[in-house]
Design a protein around this motif. Structure first.
Motif, PDB file in Angstrom:
ATOM      1  N   ARG A   1       0.827  -1.218   0.000  1.00  0.00           N
ATOM      2  CA  ARG A   1       0.000   0.000   0.000  1.00  0.00           C
ATOM      3  C   ARG A   1       0.856   1.262   0.000  1.00  0.00           C
ATOM      4  NH1 ARG A   1      -4.355   0.759   3.701  1.00  0.00           N
ATOM      5  NH2 ARG A   1      -2.891   0.485   5.394  1.00  0.00           N
ATOM      6  N   SER A   2       2.018   1.196  -0.615  1.00  0.00           N
ATOM      7  CA  SER A   2       2.945   2.340  -0.740  1.00  0.00           C
ATOM      8  C   SER A   2       3.299   2.949   0.610  1.00  0.00           C
ATOM      9  CB  SER A   2       2.363   3.414  -1.652  1.00  0.00           C
ATOM     10  OG  SER A   2       2.189   2.891  -2.936  1.00  0.00           O
ATOM     11  N   GLY A   3       3.346   2.139   1.635  1.00  0.00           N
ATOM     12  CA  GLY A   3       3.797   2.599   2.939  1.00  0.00           C
ATOM     13  C   GLY A   3       2.717   3.149   3.837  1.00  0.00           C
ATOM     14  N   LEU A   4       1.480   3.225   3.384  1.00  0.00           N
ATOM     15  CA  LEU A   4       0.409   3.763   4.228  1.00  0.00           C
ATOM     16  C   LEU A   4       0.200   2.864   5.442  1.00  0.00           C
ATOM     17  CD1 LEU A   4      -2.285   4.941   1.682  1.00  0.00           C
ATOM     18  CD2 LEU A   4      -0.725   6.333   3.011  1.00  0.00           C
ATOM     19  N   GLY A   5       0.183   3.457   6.624  1.00  0.00           N
ATOM     20  CA  GLY A   5      -0.006   2.702   7.858  1.00  0.00           C
ATOM     21  C   GLY A   5       1.271   2.112   8.421  1.00  0.00           C
ATOM     22  N   HIS A   6       2.390   2.236   7.709  1.00  0.00           N
ATOM     23  CA  HIS A   6       3.658   1.709   8.201  1.00  0.00           C
ATOM     24  C   HIS A   6       4.413   2.795   8.970  1.00  0.00           C
ATOM     25  CE1 HIS A   6       2.716  -1.238   5.093  1.00  0.00           C
ATOM     26  NE2 HIS A   6       3.460  -2.064   5.802  1.00  0.00           N
ATOM     27  N   PHE A   7       5.358   2.352   9.772  1.00  0.00           N
ATOM     28  CA  PHE A   7       6.125   3.268  10.605  1.00  0.00           C
ATOM     29  C   PHE A   7       7.518   3.434  10.010  1.00  0.00           C
ATOM     30  CE2 PHE A   7       2.837   1.663  13.308  1.00  0.00           C
ATOM     31  CZ  PHE A   7       2.454   2.760  14.057  1.00  0.00           C
ATOM     32  N   MET A   8       7.953   4.690   9.890  1.00  0.00           N
ATOM     33  CA  MET A   8       9.269   4.991   9.353  1.00  0.00           C
ATOM     34  C   MET A   8       9.945   6.035  10.217  1.00  0.00           C
ATOM     35  SD  MET A   8       8.868   5.018   5.304  1.00  0.00           S
ATOM     36  CE  MET A   8       7.515   4.163   4.552  1.00  0.00           C
TER      37      MET A   8
ATOM     38  N   LYS B   1       6.135  11.687 -10.496  1.00  0.00           N
ATOM     39  CA  LYS B   1       6.151  10.713 -11.592  1.00  0.00           C
ATOM     40  C   LYS B   1       7.281   9.700 -11.469  1.00  0.00           C
ATOM     41  CE  LYS B   1       3.888  13.638 -14.955  1.00  0.00           C
ATOM     42  NZ  LYS B   1       4.001  14.318 -16.237  1.00  0.00           N
ATOM     43  N   ASP B   2       8.410  10.096 -10.924  1.00  0.00           N
ATOM     44  CA  ASP B   2       9.559   9.186 -10.865  1.00  0.00           C
ATOM     45  C   ASP B   2       9.541   8.269  -9.641  1.00  0.00           C
ATOM     46  OD1 ASP B   2      10.068  11.062  -8.941  1.00  0.00           O
ATOM     47  OD2 ASP B   2      12.115  11.490  -9.569  1.00  0.00           O
ATOM     48  N   ASN B   3       8.572   8.402  -8.756  1.00  0.00           N
ATOM     49  CA  ASN B   3       8.417   7.606  -7.531  1.00  0.00           C
ATOM     50  C   ASN B   3       9.598   7.734  -6.574  1.00  0.00           C
ATOM     51  OD1 ASN B   3       5.920   6.698  -8.222  1.00  0.00           O
ATOM     52  ND2 ASN B   3       6.619   4.753  -9.032  1.00  0.00           N
ATOM     53  N   ARG B   4      10.386   8.755  -6.709  1.00  0.00           N
ATOM     54  CA  ARG B   4      11.485   9.000  -5.771  1.00  0.00           C
ATOM     55  C   ARG B   4      11.345  10.337  -5.058  1.00  0.00           C
ATOM     56  NH1 ARG B   4      17.084   6.760  -8.289  1.00  0.00           N
ATOM     57  NH2 ARG B   4      16.335   4.678  -8.718  1.00  0.00           N
ATOM     58  N   HIS B   5      10.367  11.081  -5.440  1.00  0.00           N
ATOM     59  CA  HIS B   5      10.114  12.387  -4.834  1.00  0.00           C
ATOM     60  C   HIS B   5       8.630  12.530  -4.584  1.00  0.00           C
ATOM     61  CE1 HIS B   5      13.887  12.859  -7.090  1.00  0.00           C
ATOM     62  NE2 HIS B   5      14.237  13.578  -6.052  1.00  0.00           N
TER      63      HIS B   5
END
Length: 157
Positions: free
Chosen positions: A68-75, A94-98
């Protein structure tokens, strides 16, 4: 005709010999020194960990490999202790890095704020995934448990 072929071959051999010598001379500058005067840390055969250093990741590079692209995860950033974010909203470019990310701040396992806030420093290369933070609560004695004393004067009174 045979002499012309021998002369031609001799000149070709000399040219190749000169080329080999010049390449070996140039190669000697790029090769690692094998002199024993250098320290052992700069050895000619470095280990795999010395050859390749792993590039650290920004928040979006860590989030894109999570479900889920990190939603709900802890970082958290690698140098933080006791602080992390629970990702509530993430917007990739668009580049998924920003992009931009929002989350709830957790300090010592407890939420520090009620509402999500925009996470700063998301493009810095120091982010890591963390497990769910454990709550660190102070231990208070429960009222039902009483200590027994071995002093007879206290028991008699």
């Amino acid at each position: 005709m045979a002499t012309a072929a021998l002369v031609n071959r001799a000149s070709t051999d000399r040219a190749w010999s000169f080329m080999r010598q010049s390449f070996s001379f140039l190669r000697s500058f790029s090769a690692a020194p094998s002199d024993s005067s250098f320290s052992s840390a700069s050895s000619a055969n470095p280990t795999d960990s010395q050859k390749k250093r792993r590039k650290k990741k920004n928040l979006f590079e860590v989030a894109q490999i999570l479900p889920r692209s990190g939603l709900g995860h802890f970082m958290a950033k690698t140098h933080w202790t006791g602080v992390c974010y629970e990702i509530t909203k993430i917007r990739f470019n668009k580049d998924n890095r920003h992009g931009k990310a929002w989350g709830l701040v957790y300090k010592d396992g407890l939420p520090a704020a009620d509402a999500p806030k925009k996470i700063s420093g998301v493009h810095k290369r120091c982010w890591r995934y963390t497990a769910r933070p454990k709550k660190t609560e102070e231990k208070t004695p429960s009222p039902g448990v009483q200590e027994h004393t071995s002093n007879p004067e206290v028991q008699a009174a």
